[in-house]
Every structure is written in structure tokens, then in C-alpha cells.
Motif scaffolding. Structure first.
Motif, PDB file in Angstrom:
ATOM      1  N   TYR A 145       0.854  -1.184   0.000  1.00 59.56           N
ATOM      2  CA  TYR A 145       0.000   0.000   0.000  1.00 59.56           C
ATOM      3  C   TYR A 145       0.889   1.233   0.000  1.00 59.56           C
ATOM      4  CZ  TYR A 145       1.127   0.487   4.964  1.00 59.56           C
ATOM      5  OH  TYR A 145       1.790   0.636   6.159  1.00 59.56           O
ATOM      6  N   ASP A 146       0.331   2.357  -0.493  1.00 58.42           N
ATOM      7  CA  ASP A 146       1.066   3.635  -0.542  1.00 58.42           C
ATOM      8  C   ASP A 146       2.452   3.472  -1.162  1.00 58.42           C
ATOM      9  OD1 ASP A 146      -1.068   4.909   0.590  1.00 58.42           O
ATOM     10  OD2 ASP A 146      -0.230   5.019   2.603  1.00 58.42           O
ATOM     11  N   LYS A 151       8.145  -2.073  -7.323  1.00 58.25           N
ATOM     12  CA  LYS A 151       9.368  -1.592  -7.959  1.00 58.25           C
ATOM     13  C   LYS A 151       9.103  -1.364  -9.443  1.00 58.25           C
ATOM     14  CE  LYS A 151      13.788  -0.994  -8.950  1.00 58.25           C
ATOM     15  NZ  LYS A 151      14.480   0.250  -8.595  1.00 58.25           N
ATOM     16  N   LYS A 152       9.400  -0.178  -9.912  1.00 55.49           N
ATOM     17  CA  LYS A 152       9.310   0.079 -11.351  1.00 55.49           C
ATOM     18  C   LYS A 152      10.594  -0.413 -12.021  1.00 55.49           C
ATOM     19  CE  LYS A 152       8.408   3.577 -14.878  1.00 55.49           C
ATOM     20  NZ  LYS A 152       8.266   5.025 -15.190  1.00 55.49           N
ATOM     21  N   ILE A 153      10.430  -1.175 -13.083  1.00 60.83           N
ATOM     22  CA  ILE A 153      11.578  -1.712 -13.827  1.00 60.83           C
ATOM     23  C   ILE A 153      11.641  -0.982 -15.171  1.00 60.83           C
ATOM     24  CG2 ILE A 153      12.702  -3.789 -14.697  1.00 60.83           C
ATOM     25  CD1 ILE A 153      10.911  -5.437 -12.875  1.00 60.83           C
ATOM     26  N   ASN A 154      12.615  -0.112 -15.285  1.00 62.39           N
ATOM     27  CA  ASN A 154      12.764   0.679 -16.510  1.00 62.39           C
ATOM     28  C   ASN A 154      13.664   0.007 -17.541  1.00 62.39           C
ATOM     29  OD1 ASN A 154      11.238   3.175 -15.883  1.00 62.39           O
ATOM     30  ND2 ASN A 154      12.715   3.327 -14.202  1.00 62.39           N
ATOM     31  N   ASN A 207       4.719  10.923  -4.169  1.00 67.15           N
ATOM     32  CA  ASN A 207       5.508   9.806  -3.638  1.00 67.15           C
ATOM     33  C   ASN A 207       4.636   8.570  -3.374  1.00 67.15           C
ATOM     34  OD1 ASN A 207       7.858  11.392  -3.665  1.00 67.15           O
ATOM     35  ND2 ASN A 207       7.392  12.224  -1.641  1.00 67.15           N
ATOM     36  N   ASN A 208       3.713   8.295  -4.299  1.00 67.99           N
ATOM     37  CA  ASN A 208       2.827   7.131  -4.235  1.00 67.99           C
ATOM     38  C   ASN A 208       1.817   7.173  -3.096  1.00 67.99           C
ATOM     39  OD1 ASN A 208       3.854   5.571  -6.500  1.00 67.99           O
ATOM     40  ND2 ASN A 208       5.703   5.270  -5.270  1.00 67.99           N
ATOM     41  N   ILE A 209       1.668   8.311  -2.433  1.00 65.40           N
ATOM     42  CA  ILE A 209       0.684   8.478  -1.363  1.00 65.40           C
ATOM     43  C   ILE A 209      -0.356   9.482  -1.837  1.00 65.40           C
ATOM     44  CG2 ILE A 209       0.310   9.212   1.020  1.00 65.40           C
ATOM     45  CD1 ILE A 209       3.233   8.473   1.576  1.00 65.40           C
ATOM     46  N   ASN A 335       5.182  10.501   6.480  1.00 63.96           N
ATOM     47  CA  ASN A 335       4.287   9.846   5.505  1.00 63.96           C
ATOM     48  C   ASN A 335       3.142   9.061   6.152  1.00 63.96           C
ATOM     49  OD1 ASN A 335       5.672  10.902   3.333  1.00 63.96           O
ATOM     50  ND2 ASN A 335       6.949   9.103   3.059  1.00 63.96           N
ATOM     51  N   ARG A 336       2.993   9.160   7.466  1.00 61.60           N
ATOM     52  CA  ARG A 336       1.836   8.535   8.127  1.00 61.60           C
ATOM     53  C   ARG A 336       0.642   9.485   8.023  1.00 61.60           C
ATOM     54  NH1 ARG A 336       0.861   6.941  14.519  1.00 61.60           N
ATOM     55  NH2 ARG A 336      -0.573   5.219  14.106  1.00 61.60           N
TER      56      ARG A 336
END
Length: 361
Positions: A145-146, A151-154, A207-209, A335-336
Motif C-alpha cells: 500500500y502507498d 518496484k518500477k523496472i525501466n 511519492n505514491n501516497i 508519511n503517516r
């Protein structure tokens, strides 16, 4: 009526607030005595979420039981639902706890997704990469979550860290979509099969949140109608009861299923000020088999999350047409999620200007 809530975080707290408004008593089960829900609940059962006997105790004391997050062992709910009133049951948990099961269920119901492959080991990962190509996203099937557990694989340089993620856990490899927007559709279905849907917010992440949810969204009437129709069909075909949130990607006037949550959702907090009945009211109506009604947006509404790093500044927050919700968490970790602010009748640009003074970049 006594409502039992498994989980005492902010979602449990806001469910409890709605329950109290309806005249219900609330019992909450959570490992932490001072969890957010404890300030509202009539009784707390302090227990870990894998303790069968304690969850059974909650069921014995309650007229109806719900849950505020999806990582409760579904096997416990599967056993207890045979003897107690848990209208949502175990199936939404079972499906949402595993990304491959989740996307497979969406496909079976006719929803589009990105291309994906189940990855059980390093060999599966290499084979899947040949199929999907770069870029792509590797995610653990469970407990992510969040932005955690992914992992992004470029290109080949990311393989080493990707291979470490695969060690010891099932993963899913997803084709990368350069989507135009993300929206979330929050729907409820009662025991009689009646469905209601809330207006879909457009979500913006940092940041994915989740940072901000904006209503009305910027999508066309076609996209909004399609999104509501597909989510309605999904929960109907899956025979779900209760509240379900479905995150959708939007691209070229089409919607793509990303993930589901069988609970109220962060992006639905706007509904407390933005709709006549909020997501928590509707969630309770659905599991107590009351009539559920589609909701209209009362006024333009924007929800902004408050994280741990914002708390020092946010204590001094003042703004007209704004509603500050703090969850009562004691440890403001970076980030909480500590609270949120809802703005009404303001543009996204106005909200950004106001929040710039309070939130770090």
C-alpha cells in the motif's frame, strides 16, 4: 443495535462516528488501546487481528460486524460468518488480499486491466519481462500500500533490486500504463442487492501516497458514466455486500481497473462535507440492509491529506470554507496519515495556494 468494527484506525473511527449518529453502540477490536476509534467506541477489545477467539468475542457482542481494512485473515471471517452477522463476508477480503486474484476477478467481470503476469520466482520474472517488456511494475501480491512492496523496472539496471523483491513472496508484473488520470468509484450494495454510488473523485499522488482528491473530476460525462456502470456490474456479478472502492485508470476515454478495497477509502473522505450522506453512512446502511441512495455532489469539494511531517504547521491552520479532521494518532511519523482537510467551493489552484503555506513540498 450494536455495531462491531474490526480495526480501530481512522476509517474505524469515522465509521463509529456515523454509527453513533444513527444511535448505534460501537465495539471495536484493535491491537492498540489508544487507537483513533477508541475515542468514539463504547467498548474496546484489545487484540491482534489474527486472534480467532477475540474476533469471535466481538461477533458475540455485536448485532452486525464490519471491517475497516483488508488484511484481516479471511479464514477467520469465513469460519465466523457461518454463525454471526458479517454481511460482507470473507470473499471481498480473499480477493483484495492478492493482486493476481483481484485483477483476475475484474477481468472475469468484463473490466479492462493492464497486461499482467503472476511471478512466483526469478524464472517467472524473466519470462514475464520478455512478454511485457520495459517499462513495467513489479508488485508483491499481498500487503502492499502507498507504494510499498513495488518496484518500477525501466531497464536491465533495475533487475537486481527487482529480483530481490521476488525472493520469498509471490509478485505480479504489470505492464506500465501512462494513464491520463486516476479516479475512484465508491459503491455500496445492500443485502437486497440495491446499489448506490458516490461521485468519483480524481486523485493526485505524491511519492505514491494520495495527496489530493478533487471533485467534480475533469473527466467527460462518457468516462464517468462508464466508470460507474462498470463498477456497478462488478459488485453485482461478484455478489458483494457492503462498501467497495475501485480505483480506475483513465486513458483515451476508457477505464482500467487498478485495485479494489472492501472498505471506506481515503479518497472518499470528501463525502463528509461534499454529499448529503457520506461513505461511512452508506457503508452502515448497506450492512444493516437499509435503503441506499445515489449521492450528488453538494458543492465543489477538495480533500487534502495531512501526513506526519505536516503536523507542526497544520496545528496553526486557518482558512475559510475548510474543515480540518485530525485522527488523534499520537506518533506523527513521516508519511503517516494523521488527518485531512476538506475545502468546499474552491478551485484546485486556490487550494494549492492555501496549502503551500502549510505543507512541505
Amino acid at each position: 443495535m450494536i455495531v462491531g468494527i474490526i480495526g480501530g484506525g481512522q476509517l474505524g473511527q469515522m465509521l463509529a462516528i456515523s454509527a453513533k449518529k444513527k444511535g448505534f453502540d460501537v465495539i471495536c477490536l484493535d491491537p492498540y488501546e489508544k487507537c483513533p476509534c477508541s475515542s468514539v467506541a463504547d467498548e474496546m477489545i484489545i487484540s491482534e487481528f489474527d486472534n480467532f477467539e477475540k474476533i469471535k468475542e466481538l461477533c458475540e457482542k455485536s448485532d452486525v460486524v464490519t471491517y475497516e481494512f483488508e488484511n484481516i485473515p479471511f479464514q477467520i471471517i469465513k469460519t465466523l460468518e457461518e454463525d454471526f452477522n458479517i454481511p460482507q463476508g470473507h470473499r471481498p477480503l480473499y480477493i483484495s488480499q492478492h493482486r493476481f486474484r483481484e485483477k483476475s476477478a475484474a477481468n472475469k467481470c468484463g473490466l479492462k486491466t493492464v497486461t499482467y503476469r503472476l511471478v512466483k520466482n526469478k524464472e517467472d520474472l524473466i519470462d514475464a519481462l520478455f512478454d511485457l517488456g520495459y517499462p513495467c511494475l513489479l508488485k508483491t501480491c499481498s500487503f502492499g500500500y502507498d507504494g510499498k512492496g513495488q518496484k518500477k523496472i525501466n531497464d536491465d539496471s533495475d533487475l537486481s533490486s527487482a529480483l530481490k523483491l521476488v525472493e520469498g513472496t509471490e509478485c505480479i508484473l504489470e505492464g506500465f500504463m501512462d494513464f491520463e488520470a486516476e479516479i475512484s468509484v465508491i459503491a455500496v450494495r445492500n443485502i437486497n442487492g440495491e446499489i448506490a454510488i458516490l461521485p468519483a473523485p480524481e486523485n493526485h499522488h505524491v511519492n505514491n501516497i494520495l495527496h489530493m482528491s478533487v471533485l467534480p473530476n475533469t473527466q467527460s460525462e462518457l468516462v464517468n458514466t462508464l466508470a460507474a456502470s462498470e463498477v456497478r456490474a462488478f459488485i453485482q456479478k461478484m455478489d458483494f455486500v457492503g462498501i467497495i472502492t475501485v480505483e480506475l485508470f483513465v486513458k483515451n476515454n476508457k477505464v482500467y481497473f487498478n485495485e479494489m478495497a472492501p472498505r471506506p477509502h481515503n479518497s472518499g473522505h470528501y463525502s463528509i462535507e461534499g454529499c448529503e450522506l457520506n461513505q461511512f453512512d452508506l457503508a452502515l446502511d448497506s450492512i444493516t440492509n437499509q435503503k441506499v441512495d445515489y449521492q450528488d455532489l453538494l458543492q465543489p469539494t477538495i480533500m487534502v491529506n495531512i501526513l506526519g511531517q505536516h503536523m507542526k504547521k497544520i496545528k496553526h491552520f486557518k482558512s475559510s470554507d475548510a474543515f480540518l479532521h485530525l485522527y488523534g494518532k499520537t506518533d506523527p511519523k513521516i508519511n503517516r496519515k494523521m488527518g485531512h482537510i476538506t475545502f468546499i467551493n474552491k478551485t484546485k489552484e486556490e487550494v494549492k495556494k492555501i496549502m503551500k503555506e502549510y505543507l512541505e513540498d
